[in-house]
Scaffold this motif. Structure first.
Motif, PDB file in Angstrom:
ATOM      1  N   PRO A   1       0.829  -1.204   0.000  1.00  0.00           N
ATOM      2  CA  PRO A   1       0.000   0.000   0.000  1.00  0.00           C
ATOM      3  C   PRO A   1       0.862   1.251   0.000  1.00  0.00           C
ATOM      4  O   PRO A   1       1.905   1.297   0.644  1.00  0.00           O
ATOM      5  N   GLN A   2       0.425   2.273  -0.723  1.00  0.00           N
ATOM      6  CA  GLN A   2       1.169   3.515  -0.814  1.00  0.00           C
ATOM      7  C   GLN A   2       0.400   4.631  -0.117  1.00  0.00           C
ATOM      8  O   GLN A   2      -0.783   4.842  -0.382  1.00  0.00           O
ATOM      9  N   PRO A   3       1.049   5.357   0.788  1.00  0.00           N
ATOM     10  CA  PRO A   3       0.379   6.473   1.450  1.00  0.00           C
ATOM     11  C   PRO A   3       0.169   7.619   0.484  1.00  0.00           C
ATOM     12  O   PRO A   3       0.783   7.679  -0.590  1.00  0.00           O
ATOM     13  N   VAL A   4      -0.688   8.540   0.875  1.00  0.00           N
ATOM     14  CA  VAL A   4      -0.991   9.703   0.058  1.00  0.00           C
ATOM     15  C   VAL A   4      -0.249  10.909   0.618  1.00  0.00           C
ATOM     16  O   VAL A   4      -0.342  11.195   1.811  1.00  0.00           O
ATOM     17  N   PRO A   5       0.525  11.640  -0.197  1.00  0.00           N
ATOM     18  CA  PRO A   5       1.172  12.849   0.310  1.00  0.00           C
ATOM     19  C   PRO A   5       0.136  13.795   0.907  1.00  0.00           C
ATOM     20  O   PRO A   5      -0.949  13.976   0.368  1.00  0.00           O
ATOM     21  N   LYS A   6       0.481  14.389   2.064  1.00  0.00           N
ATOM     22  CA  LYS A   6      -0.496  15.182   2.790  1.00  0.00           C
ATOM     23  C   LYS A   6      -1.015  16.351   1.966  1.00  0.00           C
ATOM     24  O   LYS A   6      -2.186  16.738   2.065  1.00  0.00           O
ATOM     25  N   GLU A   7      -0.156  16.916   1.111  1.00  0.00           N
ATOM     26  CA  GLU A   7      -0.602  18.079   0.353  1.00  0.00           C
ATOM     27  C   GLU A   7      -1.717  17.732  -0.632  1.00  0.00           C
ATOM     28  O   GLU A   7      -2.402  18.603  -1.148  1.00  0.00           O
ATOM     29  N   GLN A   8      -1.909  16.423  -0.910  1.00  0.00           N
ATOM     30  CA  GLN A   8      -2.995  16.017  -1.789  1.00  0.00           C
ATOM     31  C   GLN A   8      -4.314  15.884  -1.043  1.00  0.00           C
ATOM     32  O   GLN A   8      -5.368  15.703  -1.652  1.00  0.00           O
ATOM     33  N   VAL A   9      -4.274  15.940   0.285  1.00  0.00           N
ATOM     34  CA  VAL A   9      -5.481  15.780   1.089  1.00  0.00           C
ATOM     35  C   VAL A   9      -5.903  17.166   1.568  1.00  0.00           C
ATOM     36  O   VAL A   9      -5.645  17.569   2.682  1.00  0.00           O
ATOM     37  N   ALA A  10      -6.510  17.925   0.694  1.00  0.00           N
ATOM     38  CA  ALA A  10      -6.874  19.306   1.004  1.00  0.00           C
ATOM     39  C   ALA A  10      -8.092  19.335   1.910  1.00  0.00           C
ATOM     40  O   ALA A  10      -9.069  18.636   1.682  1.00  0.00           O
TER      41      ALA A  10
ATOM     42  N   ALA B   1       6.265  14.136  22.585  1.00  0.00           N
ATOM     43  CA  ALA B   1       5.887  13.608  21.269  1.00  0.00           C
ATOM     44  C   ALA B   1       4.568  14.215  20.801  1.00  0.00           C
ATOM     45  O   ALA B   1       4.387  14.499  19.613  1.00  0.00           O
ATOM     46  N   LEU B   2       3.628  14.437  21.727  1.00  0.00           N
ATOM     47  CA  LEU B   2       2.364  15.084  21.352  1.00  0.00           C
ATOM     48  C   LEU B   2       2.613  16.505  20.862  1.00  0.00           C
ATOM     49  O   LEU B   2       2.041  16.932  19.847  1.00  0.00           O
ATOM     50  N   VAL B   3       3.492  17.242  21.552  1.00  0.00           N
ATOM     51  CA  VAL B   3       3.844  18.591  21.112  1.00  0.00           C
ATOM     52  C   VAL B   3       4.560  18.534  19.766  1.00  0.00           C
ATOM     53  O   VAL B   3       4.284  19.332  18.860  1.00  0.00           O
ATOM     54  N   GLY B   4       5.479  17.577  19.623  1.00  0.00           N
ATOM     55  CA  GLY B   4       6.197  17.438  18.362  1.00  0.00           C
ATOM     56  C   GLY B   4       5.292  17.114  17.189  1.00  0.00           C
ATOM     57  O   GLY B   4       5.607  17.423  16.037  1.00  0.00           O
ATOM     58  N   GLN B   5       4.158  16.518  17.482  1.00  0.00           N
ATOM     59  CA  GLN B   5       3.161  16.218  16.444  1.00  0.00           C
ATOM     60  C   GLN B   5       2.119  17.339  16.317  1.00  0.00           C
ATOM     61  O   GLN B   5       1.135  17.184  15.604  1.00  0.00           O
ATOM     62  N   GLN B   6       2.352  18.458  16.983  1.00  0.00           N
ATOM     63  CA  GLN B   6       1.449  19.608  16.956  1.00  0.00           C
ATOM     64  C   GLN B   6       0.025  19.233  17.392  1.00  0.00           C
ATOM     65  O   GLN B   6      -0.970  19.660  16.794  1.00  0.00           O
TER      66      GLN B   6
ATOM     67  N   ALA C   1      -5.298   2.654   9.814  1.00  0.00           N
ATOM     68  CA  ALA C   1      -6.325   3.577   9.328  1.00  0.00           C
ATOM     69  C   ALA C   1      -7.643   2.847   9.082  1.00  0.00           C
ATOM     70  O   ALA C   1      -8.719   3.348   9.418  1.00  0.00           O
ATOM     71  N   ASN C   2      -7.575   1.666   8.510  1.00  0.00           N
ATOM     72  CA  ASN C   2      -8.790   0.915   8.208  1.00  0.00           C
ATOM     73  C   ASN C   2      -9.513   0.473   9.470  1.00  0.00           C
ATOM     74  O   ASN C   2     -10.743   0.487   9.542  1.00  0.00           O
ATOM     75  N   ILE C   3      -8.759   0.088  10.493  1.00  0.00           N
ATOM     76  CA  ILE C   3      -9.370  -0.423  11.721  1.00  0.00           C
ATOM     77  C   ILE C   3     -10.003   0.703  12.545  1.00  0.00           C
ATOM     78  O   ILE C   3     -11.071   0.536  13.125  1.00  0.00           O
ATOM     79  N   ILE C   4      -9.352   1.877  12.595  1.00  0.00           N
ATOM     80  CA  ILE C   4      -9.912   2.974  13.396  1.00  0.00           C
ATOM     81  C   ILE C   4     -10.873   3.845  12.582  1.00  0.00           C
ATOM     82  O   ILE C   4     -11.603   4.655  13.155  1.00  0.00           O
ATOM     83  N   GLY C   5     -10.855   3.700  11.277  1.00  0.00           N
ATOM     84  CA  GLY C   5     -11.824   4.402  10.442  1.00  0.00           C
ATOM     85  C   GLY C   5     -11.576   5.881  10.263  1.00  0.00           C
ATOM     86  O   GLY C   5     -12.462   6.626   9.841  1.00  0.00           O
ATOM     87  N   ILE C   6     -10.373   6.352  10.571  1.00  0.00           N
ATOM     88  CA  ILE C   6      -9.990   7.746  10.369  1.00  0.00           C
ATOM     89  C   ILE C   6      -8.584   7.776   9.780  1.00  0.00           C
ATOM     90  O   ILE C   6      -7.839   6.793   9.862  1.00  0.00           O
ATOM     91  N   PRO C   7      -8.178   8.891   9.176  1.00  0.00           N
ATOM     92  CA  PRO C   7      -6.847   8.952   8.573  1.00  0.00           C
ATOM     93  C   PRO C   7      -5.723   8.850   9.607  1.00  0.00           C
ATOM     94  O   PRO C   7      -5.861   9.288  10.746  1.00  0.00           O
ATOM     95  N   VAL C   8      -4.623   8.282   9.170  1.00  0.00           N
ATOM     96  CA  VAL C   8      -3.396   8.196   9.958  1.00  0.00           C
ATOM     97  C   VAL C   8      -2.365   9.109   9.308  1.00  0.00           C
ATOM     98  O   VAL C   8      -2.122   9.025   8.102  1.00  0.00           O
ATOM     99  N   ASP C   9      -1.758   9.990  10.102  1.00  0.00           N
ATOM    100  CA  ASP C   9      -0.875  11.049   9.617  1.00  0.00           C
ATOM    101  C   ASP C   9       0.547  10.774  10.096  1.00  0.00           C
ATOM    102  O   ASP C   9       0.836  10.819  11.289  1.00  0.00           O
ATOM    103  N   ARG C  10       1.444  10.475   9.144  1.00  0.00           N
ATOM    104  CA  ARG C  10       2.825  10.113   9.498  1.00  0.00           C
ATOM    105  C   ARG C  10       3.809  11.154   8.974  1.00  0.00           C
ATOM    106  O   ARG C  10       3.840  11.431   7.775  1.00  0.00           O
ATOM    107  N   PRO C  11       4.639  11.717   9.857  1.00  0.00           N
ATOM    108  CA  PRO C  11       5.630  12.686   9.393  1.00  0.00           C
ATOM    109  C   PRO C  11       6.822  11.990   8.739  1.00  0.00           C
ATOM    110  O   PRO C  11       7.122  10.834   9.039  1.00  0.00           O
ATOM    111  N   ALA C  12       7.490  12.716   7.860  1.00  0.00           N
ATOM    112  CA  ALA C  12       8.717  12.185   7.264  1.00  0.00           C
ATOM    113  C   ALA C  12       9.842  12.213   8.295  1.00  0.00           C
ATOM    114  O   ALA C  12      10.661  11.303   8.365  1.00  0.00           O
TER     115      ALA C  12
ATOM    116  N   ASN D   1       7.526  20.813  10.827  1.00  0.00           N
ATOM    117  CA  ASN D   1       7.584  19.377  10.527  1.00  0.00           C
ATOM    118  C   ASN D   1       6.393  18.906   9.683  1.00  0.00           C
ATOM    119  O   ASN D   1       5.862  17.819   9.889  1.00  0.00           O
ATOM    120  N   GLN D   2       5.986  19.740   8.750  1.00  0.00           N
ATOM    121  CA  GLN D   2       4.894  19.353   7.847  1.00  0.00           C
ATOM    122  C   GLN D   2       5.404  18.867   6.490  1.00  0.00           C
ATOM    123  O   GLN D   2       4.635  18.312   5.709  1.00  0.00           O
TER     124      GLN D   2
END
Length: 552
Positions: free
Chosen positions: A13-22, A291-296, A467-478, A508-509
């Motif tokens: 599976p390939q993730p979607v670049p965040k900038e494509q998820v407007a 880590a929560l702060v680092g993830q904004q 993402a499929n199990i929780i039913g919401i998007p998962v956001d991973r930083p580079a 870190n976006q």
């Protein structure tokens, strides 16, 4: 722009670049050229290693160094660290990372401040008069206090503690580690009786030493670390006489560090020696808060999950603490001081995440390196009907089932190693959903996205499954050094590298990716229902007289 979708069954599976998820909201515009000229150092003192990372104002690492230090296991269930070795590792990491920074033709004077993030609950005691430690640091996973915890739970008022401090009695908080030291180490007991016993968590010990020890006596802790001791009232953010009294502590005989906000231009002092002499320490956060702060994660409903040996999931609940009724902990997420109120979080922990992968590698010989788990899991289309409840030491939040054991259901002659590998990854994802469900019930906030970091987050297959199990998007930083970044953000905020939270939202976006759920809600619920059945069926493997100590 159309979003490419992939199914959980796809082998790659390939993730979607965040900038494509407007989402219709533009990211804040940063003065990148200006911020590239500002640098913040971050001490990341973890359970097994220490790092020092120098970030630029865009949140990008510029130079870093890491040192592993000695893990001491004097007896079964005991886990200790040498306090002096920890300080040495911090000083060496600062020296070597700074040398790399200078070799890159930067100036030390461009480092505006230093932040600290640290392993939580680990307990250090030292002689106030000499500054010398009186015993090894007792590390947070240490379980020598199991018997003591059983006795404490029988004391009057034990059932009211969590309402005050957010934590239940267990072997984890610093409180029971300190009681053990007072009961079993003569030097600690004598120092207490003489009124010269200083107590602190790792942040306090580092700050005390970097500031020159007893000479300057900078003796503070931030509120995120203080909230892990069971001595601090979560509502007042001050030490509580009821809590101290429950543990039988006399405030006249023990020196407790002053509780200060996590971000401050002056509360933490300054480094007194070495290449960074004179540079202010301006931020301090316990590692999971950092880590929560680092993830904004700055808004109620924001959550992050760190996939390490186990998992730690923090969920921002806003400016009022929420005491869990669904098996979670309440803690301070961060406290940026000034006229701002502390922000609180609910926390849930999963005992087995990366350690499940290591089990397949070391115990079962399925793979030769941890990162190959994804390839093995991708060698099959699905789990083949297998569900693996990885309850190697019972189940943690939100189940708290102490008599469960690791159990694999659904094995047939069709079952291959790949099916079990996939089921192992899914086990962490299912438990994450269970915690998120509990967090939403406790907080009343609906989660809309989960930020992730840690080793297992490197697996596209695992994150797509999550993402499929929780039913919401998962956001991973580079850039996944989010724990160290959080401390740098706290420090930089204190010295005006950034002035507003809106600015931090742009940090870190770059090159973040989104894993969108792409199976139906019915299919996801069916999978989770099956997991729930497996959890119930794994109960009761041990009779009461077979259990080795109390689950905590």
């Amino acid at each position: 722009m159309a979003i490419e979708r992939t199914s959980a069954q796809d082998t790659n599976p390939q993730p979607v670049p965040k900038e494509q998820v407007a989402d219709g909201v533009e990211d804040p515009q940063l003065d990148e050229e200006k911020l590239k000229q500002f640098f913040i150092g971050s001490i990341d003192q973890g359970t097994t290693s220490t790092r020092f990372i120098i970030f630029d104002g865009l949140g990008e690492p510029v130079a870093q160094h890491q040192i592993e230090f000695t893990q001491k296991y004097p007896q079964s269930g005991w886990h200790e660290h040498d306090p002096k070795e920890i300080i040495s590792s911090v000083e060496q990491c600062i020296e070597r990372a700074t040398s790399i920074f200078v070799d890159l033709e930067h100036n030390v004077s461009d480092i505006k401040a230093v932040g600290i993030t640290n392993q939580r609950e680990t307990t250090v005691v030292w002689d106030t008069n000499t500054g010398e430690p009186l015993y090894n640091a007792i590390a947070w996973p240490d379980t020598r206090t199991k018997g003591m915890v059983r006795e404490l739970k029988l004391r009057d008022g034990a059932d009211k503690l969590q309402d005050l401090c957010g934590l239940p009695l267990s072997t984890y908080p610093s409180s029971v580690k300190l009681l053990w030291l007072l009961d079993h180490v003569d030097a600690v007991k004598q120092a207490y009786e003489d009124g010269r016993l200083s107590f602190g968590t790792i942040d306090t010990w580092i700050l005390y030493n970097l500031n020159g020890g007893k000479k300057n006596n900078v003796f503070v802790t931030d509120s995120t670390n203080a909230s892990r001791t069971m001595f601090m009232n979560l509502h007042t953010v001050q030490y509580d006489d009821k809590l101290l009294g429950f543990f039988g502590l006399d405030r006249k005989k023990i020196n407790l560090p002053k509780i200060v906000p996590s971000s401050s231009p002056d509360a933490f002092g300054a480094i007194q020696s070495g290449d960074l002499k004179g540079i202010r320490i301006a931020g301090c956060l316990g590692d999971q808060s950092s880590a929560l702060v680092g993830q904004q994660g700055f808004t109620p409903g924001a959550a992050k999950n760190t996939y390490g040996t186990g998992c730690f999931l923090l969920y921002n609940v806003g400016e009022k603490p929420v005491i869990s009724t669904h098996g979670l902990l309440a803690t301070i997420a961060y406290d940026f001081g000034g006229n701002r109120k502390p922000v609180y979080a609910l926390e849930g922990s999963i005992a087995v995440a990366g350690s499940g992968v290591k089990f397949l590698m070391k115990n079962m010989g399925f793979i030769t390196h941890s990162h190959k788990i994804s390839d093995l899991a991708a060698s099959v289309q699905d789990n083949g009907g297998c569900v693996f409840v990885t309850a190697f030491s019972g189940l943690f939040a939100p189940y708290w089932i102490d008599d469960a054991k690791g159990t694999i259901f659904g094995i047939t002659q069709f079952t291959e190693r790949g099916h079990i590998a996939r089921a192992t990854l899914e086990a962490t994802c299912f438990q994450t959903k269970a915690i998120l469900d509990a967090m939403e019930l406790d907080s009343g906030h609906k989660l809309n996205m989960l930020a992730v970091d840690g080793g297992m987050s490197n697996s596209n297959l695992c994150m797509q499954t999550q993402a499929n199990i929780i039913g919401i998007p998962v956001d991973r930083p580079a850039m996944r050094e989010t724990t160290a970044l959080g401390a740098a953000i706290a420090a930089g905020f204190a010295v005006d590298v950034w002035k507003e939270f809106d600015e931090l939202k742009g940090i870190n976006q770059k090159d973040r990716v989104i894993f969108e759920p792409n199976i139906s809600k019915d299919e996801s619920e069916k999978m989770f229902k099956k997991w729930g059945r497996a959890v119930e069926m794994c109960r009761g493997w041990l009779d009461a007289d077979e259990q080795n100590g109390e689950f905590s």
